[in-house]
Structure formats: structure tokens, C-alpha cells
Enzyme design. Structure first.
Site, PDB file in Angstrom:
ATOM      1  N   SER A  94       0.832  -1.202   0.000  1.00  0.00           N
ATOM      2  CA  SER A  94       0.000   0.000   0.000  1.00  0.00           C
ATOM      3  C   SER A  94       0.869   1.256   0.000  1.00  0.00           C
ATOM      4  O   SER A  94       1.656   1.465  -0.906  1.00  0.00           O
ATOM      5  CB  SER A  94      -0.952  -0.040   1.197  1.00  0.00           C
ATOM      6  OG  SER A  94      -1.960   0.927   1.076  1.00  0.00           O
ATOM      7  N   ASP A 216     -10.519  -4.533  -5.096  1.00  0.00           N
ATOM      8  CA  ASP A 216      -9.885  -3.772  -4.028  1.00  0.00           C
ATOM      9  C   ASP A 216     -10.540  -2.400  -3.965  1.00  0.00           C
ATOM     10  O   ASP A 216     -10.412  -1.597  -4.888  1.00  0.00           O
ATOM     11  CB  ASP A 216      -8.382  -3.647  -4.305  1.00  0.00           C
ATOM     12  CG  ASP A 216      -7.611  -2.961  -3.185  1.00  0.00           C
ATOM     13  OD1 ASP A 216      -8.250  -2.334  -2.318  1.00  0.00           O
ATOM     14  OD2 ASP A 216      -6.379  -3.045  -3.173  1.00  0.00           O
ATOM     15  N   HIS A 244      -7.560  -5.460   0.229  1.00  0.00           N
ATOM     16  CA  HIS A 244      -6.355  -4.662   0.025  1.00  0.00           C
ATOM     17  C   HIS A 244      -5.111  -5.304   0.631  1.00  0.00           C
ATOM     18  O   HIS A 244      -4.045  -4.709   0.597  1.00  0.00           O
ATOM     19  CB  HIS A 244      -6.601  -3.275   0.665  1.00  0.00           C
ATOM     20  CG  HIS A 244      -5.599  -2.231   0.305  1.00  0.00           C
ATOM     21  ND1 HIS A 244      -5.389  -1.796  -0.995  1.00  0.00           N
ATOM     22  CD2 HIS A 244      -4.748  -1.505   1.084  1.00  0.00           C
ATOM     23  CE1 HIS A 244      -4.466  -0.856  -1.001  1.00  0.00           C
ATOM     24  NE2 HIS A 244      -4.047  -0.662   0.253  1.00  0.00           N
TER      25      HIS A 244
END
Length: 270
Positions: A94, A216, A244
Site C-alpha cells: 500500500s 480492491d 487490500h
């Protein structure tokens, strides 16, 4: 405090080449426990906590310094300098995917490959760009954090994790969010969700694997495709999982994709 203590660095593994794992927002290095051990036989596995997360030195978190992701990238580089790492593999989840990009742009010789897990250079939609959220959505999200962080954590973690049939994953993520210092979390959230690293992408010349989840909510497939277009030396792999956090929801597929990417790099040129 020594840099390795500041970032709570742990090193395992038997290999000569290093592989560095860095977690995403609200998480810590423990989130890699289902993936990182798979590489210990072949790599020197380095795990760390971003300053402000996990068991890092919370007193080192200066809101002014950490007002951009660049400060975290500099921390990563300082850890790598201390460990004398060169040509390392970097695996970032991320927001740490973009932190890795920034670090590799600044000191490319320290990186041989980047693995970007559920990355996003910008979460907010823009002209000819789909980030997943409108500006008002992000402001509402950040306002909710400011007014009731624990309540926000309980509401957002099911969206982030996906996989509603596996509530234990959501519970783990929620516990991680709740264990993070709320003041630091709120500040880092603004830095994360308001960041725009699109202009940094053309400066990256390190080969990269983009690991995208098929569904996602935070980083839709359009984001992965955009990154693949902007990074000429990149591969896009879409994992058949939702949410995610594929390193938690689909660790075997995540390991397999990373291994294939690294093994191809090691194959001799005929």
C-alpha cells in the site's frame, strides 16, 4: 536512538541478497508473517516498522518531518545504509509501495527489484485518472477519523480487508489499527490519502512487479493498470482475491507471484 532500534528492524534468513518487507498504514511488520518466512532460505530477510507504527520509537515521530512520504523513504534508506544493503529486493504494501518508489528513485543502486503490493500513487480521482475516491470522500473519511478514530477503525477495516467470509482477517486488521497511536494514525492518514506521487513514477528505473487484487476498494484495478503504463519496466499481476491485503488473505498466491518475478530476474541470459 540507533536507526535499527528506531525502526524495530529484525533480520533473519540465510541468503546473501536482502529482501526488505515494509507494511502499510495502520499495520506493522507482523503482517508479513505468512509471506516473509518463505524467503528465508534464499534471502537475508529484513523486516521493520515505519516510525510511528508497531514497536518503532514513537517519540521519533515528528509531524513536521513526516508531513510527506519522503521522510519515511529516507528512513528506509538509512536502515539500508546501516545494514550495508545494495541490490536489495524491496516489498512494500500500500503506502509503503510508494515509499519504496521514492527511496529507489533517490538511491537506485540499493535496489534490484521492487514488489509493489496493492499500490496507489494517488487515492483521489483526477482528470483522466481514477484513484478510487472523490475529494469529498477522502475529506469525509479523514473527518471521521478525527472525530472517532476507534469507531472509524471498526467501520473501515472490513472494507479494507474484504473477504467477509473470513472475519478473523478483519479482526486482526482492526486490532492492528486500534493498537496504533491515534494521534500519529490521524496524521499519517492525511499524509497517505492526500499524497500524489504520480510525478515520481517516470523517475523510477528499477524493475517492478505490481501485485493487484482483483477486487480492491482502496486501489481499484484501474490504479494497477495506470502504474503499469507509467512504469515501463514493470509487470502487472492480478491476484484472484478481494480486499487490500493479499499477504494476509492470499499469502500462497502472493509468495508464488513474488518468487516467479525474482526467479525470472535470476535466470541467465542465453
Amino acid at each position: 536512538m540507533h536507526v535499527l532500534e528506531r525502526n524495530n528492524v529484525t533480520v533473519t534468513g540465510l541468503g546473501g541478497q536482502a529482501i526488505v518487507f515494509v507494511h502499510g498504514f495502520g499495520c506493522n511488520q507482523r503482517m508479513w508473517r505468512l509471506v516473509a518466512p518463505a524467503f528465508e532460505a534464499d534471502y537475508r530477510v529484513v523486516l521493520l516498522d515505519l516510525v510511528g507504527a508497531g514497536n518503532s520509537d514513537l517519540t521519533a515521530y515528528d509531524p513536521t518531518r513526516y508531513s510527506t512520504l519522503q521522510a519515511h523513504a529516507e528512513d528506509i534508506l538509512e536502515v539500508m545504509q546501516t545494514l550495508e544493503l545494495h541490490e536489495a529486493v524491496f516489498v512494500g504494501h500500500s503506502v509503503s509501495a510508494m515509499i519504496g518508489v521514492l527511496a529507489a528513485v533517490q538511491e537506485p543502486a540499493r535496489f534490484s527489484r521492487l514488489v509493489l503490493v496493492a499500490p496507489s500513487p494517488r487515492f483521489i480521482n483526477d482528470k483522466n485518472y481514477t484513484g478510487g475516491f472523490e475529494p469529498a470522500d477522502i475529506e469525509e473519511l479523514l473527518d471521521a477519523m478525527d472525530s472517532n478514530y476507534l469507531g472509524w477503525s471498526g467501520a473501515i477495516t472490513p472494507v479494507i480487508m474484504g473477504n467477509p467470509d473470513r472475519p478473523e482477517l478483519t479482526q486482526e486488521l482492526s486490532s492492528s489499527f486500534c493498537s496504533t497511536d491515534p494521534t500519529i494514525a490521524r496524521h499519517f492518514a492525511r499524509v497517505t490519502f492526500l499524497a500524489d506521487n504520480r510525478a515520481d513514477l517516470p523517475q523510477l528505473h528499477t524493475p517492478a512487479l505490481i501485485l493487484q487484487c482483483a477486487q480492491d476498494m482502496l486501489a481499484p484495478l484501474a490504479v494497477g493498470r495506470y502504474l503499469h503504463q507509467q512504469l515501463p519496466d514493470s509487470q502487472l499481476v492480478v491476484l484472484d482475491t478481494s480486499g487490500h491485503c493479499p499477504h494476509l488473505s492470499a499469502p500462497e498466491a502472493t509468495i508464488a507471484a513474488i518468487r516467479q518475478f525474482l526467479e525470472v530476474a535470476r535466470m541467465p541470459v542465453v
